[in-house]
Write an enzyme that holds these catalytic residues in place. Structure first.
Site, mmCIF file in Angstrom:
data_model
loop_
_atom_site.group_PDB
_atom_site.id
_atom_site.type_symbol
_atom_site.label_atom_id
_atom_site.label_comp_id
_atom_site.label_asym_id
_atom_site.label_seq_id
_atom_site.Cartn_x
_atom_site.Cartn_y
_atom_site.Cartn_z
ATOM 1 N N GLU A 119 -10.672 -23.695 -3.366
ATOM 2 C CA GLU A 119 -9.463 -24.052 -2.629
ATOM 3 C C GLU A 119 -9.711 -25.272 -1.752
ATOM 4 O O GLU A 119 -10.860 -25.633 -1.477
ATOM 5 C CB GLU A 119 -9.011 -22.869 -1.764
ATOM 6 C CG GLU A 119 -10.057 -22.400 -0.761
ATOM 7 C CD GLU A 119 -9.770 -21.017 -0.198
ATOM 8 O OE1 GLU A 119 -8.674 -20.486 -0.407
ATOM 9 O OE2 GLU A 119 -10.664 -20.457 0.460
ATOM 10 N N HIS A 177 -16.602 -18.433 4.430
ATOM 11 C CA HIS A 177 -15.681 -19.218 5.251
ATOM 12 C C HIS A 177 -14.713 -18.313 6.010
ATOM 13 O O HIS A 177 -14.568 -17.129 5.701
ATOM 14 C CB HIS A 177 -14.867 -20.178 4.370
ATOM 15 C CG HIS A 177 -13.990 -19.472 3.376
ATOM 16 N ND1 HIS A 177 -14.455 -19.050 2.144
ATOM 17 C CD2 HIS A 177 -12.692 -19.080 3.439
ATOM 18 C CE1 HIS A 177 -13.471 -18.449 1.488
ATOM 19 N NE2 HIS A 177 -12.399 -18.453 2.256
ATOM 20 N N ARG A 197 -14.344 -9.590 1.715
ATOM 21 C CA ARG A 197 -14.549 -9.658 3.160
ATOM 22 C C ARG A 197 -15.963 -9.230 3.512
ATOM 23 O O ARG A 197 -16.468 -8.252 2.983
ATOM 24 C CB ARG A 197 -13.610 -8.691 3.874
ATOM 25 C CG ARG A 197 -12.217 -9.169 4.104
ATOM 26 C CD ARG A 197 -11.486 -8.222 5.060
ATOM 27 N NE ARG A 197 -10.085 -8.170 4.684
ATOM 28 C CZ ARG A 197 -9.509 -7.135 4.093
ATOM 29 N NH1 ARG A 197 -10.186 -6.041 3.849
ATOM 30 N NH2 ARG A 197 -8.244 -7.192 3.777
#
Length: 312
Positions: A119, A177, A197
């Site tokens: 992304e 991130h 996560r």
């Protein structure tokens, strides 16, 4: 080409870290939700389908319209792809997002049946002092990674980078991130909803429990090294903010008018991140995204605005 340029209406997500800016400052329809964390501005992903706003296809999902229009509207670059390749979001981080990592295509296809997720983030608004976690300060071992997750000290070895409007961050699959609170941004990503996560600040979800972590999978895919820098490239009036195997994104500052062109190779998505004007004659305000079919040819963007144009 028979299809016109389509103005899009996003899907809306109300995750616990979201705020109200996309409602109050951006005029997004909250669809009855009190907060909007993300709007999925261009999405054919089943977890959040974008619809068409206005015109002959008003209210229909973009997926439905494209299924009926044939592959030509997507372009030759998409021919043979298993799924639509990109997803474009606006994100309002009132609170920190979890520290997380996304897998690459190979792992995601094998384990999740989806694309991986590389992304790019384009920062639109930033409260003073806000920033992102972006990879590791230095190489660490897998054992240290797992130990720090258990001890809740992972952020001590992550890069904390200040973020300002206009900044661009390229987040390759495998990069650990997090978006931190106080940022509004546009995210252009592969069409995937796979997130692992590793740290969530001990937050409690809607079910009264801490949100689940995905430690084993994260350890499989995380790059335990500092991220590679990818500077944006200036090209005439346009700044190429991302150019990878999955998508290309250019930022264009329009003052008066700009002529764009969608060739047969790829559709284009035009997202206004600032200002107002028209795209192909359709009224455009900050936050609007337009789908331009492949082969459409030249179209005009008029007004005073900043536009991100995404192709594949």
């Amino acid at each position: 080409i028979t299809m016109d340029i389509l103005k899009l209406k996003p899907a809306v997500k109300d995750y616990i870290w979201g705020g109200t800016k996309l409602i109050t400052d951006w005029g997004k329809d909250s669809l009855g939700k009190s907060v909007i964390a993300e709007t999925w501005e261009l999405s054919l992903h089943p977890d959040g389908l974008t619809r068409v706003a206005g015109g002959e296809y008003d209210g229909r999902t973009l997926a439905d319209v494209l299924a009926g229009s044939g592959a030509a509207a997507l372009g030759t670059a998409v021919a043979g792809a298993a799924d639509f390749p990109v997803l474009i979001k606006l994100i309002d981080a009132k609170d920190n997002l979890s520290v997380q990592v996304h897998p690459d295509d190979g792992y995601a296809r094998r384990v999740e049946g989806q694309y991986g997720k590389t992304e790019v983030w384009y920062i639109i608004d930033a409260e003073p002092g806000s920033g992102i976690y972006f990879g590791f300060k230095k190489r660490i071992t897998k054992a240290e990674f797992l130990r720090r997750i258990r001890q809740k000290t992972l952020t001590e070895v992550l890069n904390l980078v200040e973020a300002k409007p206009g900044d661009v961050f390229f987040i390759e699959a495998g990069t650990v991130h997090a978006i931190c609170k106080g940022l509004t941004l546009c995210e252009i990503q592969q069409s995937s909803n796979v997130t692992y996560r590793v740290y969530d600040y001990g937050r409690i979800g809607a079910d009264g429990k801490e949100r689940p972590l995905h430690i084993d999978k994260a350890a499989d895919v995380a790059a335990l090294t500092p991220p590679r820098a990818r500077p944006a490239v200036i090209s005439g009036a346009c700044r190429i903010i991302a150019d990878c195997r999955y998508f290309k994104v250019t930022e264009t500052v329009v003052t008066g008018g700009f002529t764009a062109c969608a060739d047969a190779r790829s559709f284009q998505a035009a997202t206004l991140v600032n200002g107002a004007g028209t795209v192909g004659g359709l009224t455009a305000v900050r936050g609007d995204t337009f789908f331009v079919p492949a082969g459409y040819g030249e179209y005009e963007i008029k007004g005073n605005c900043t536009v991100l144009i995404t192709t594949v």
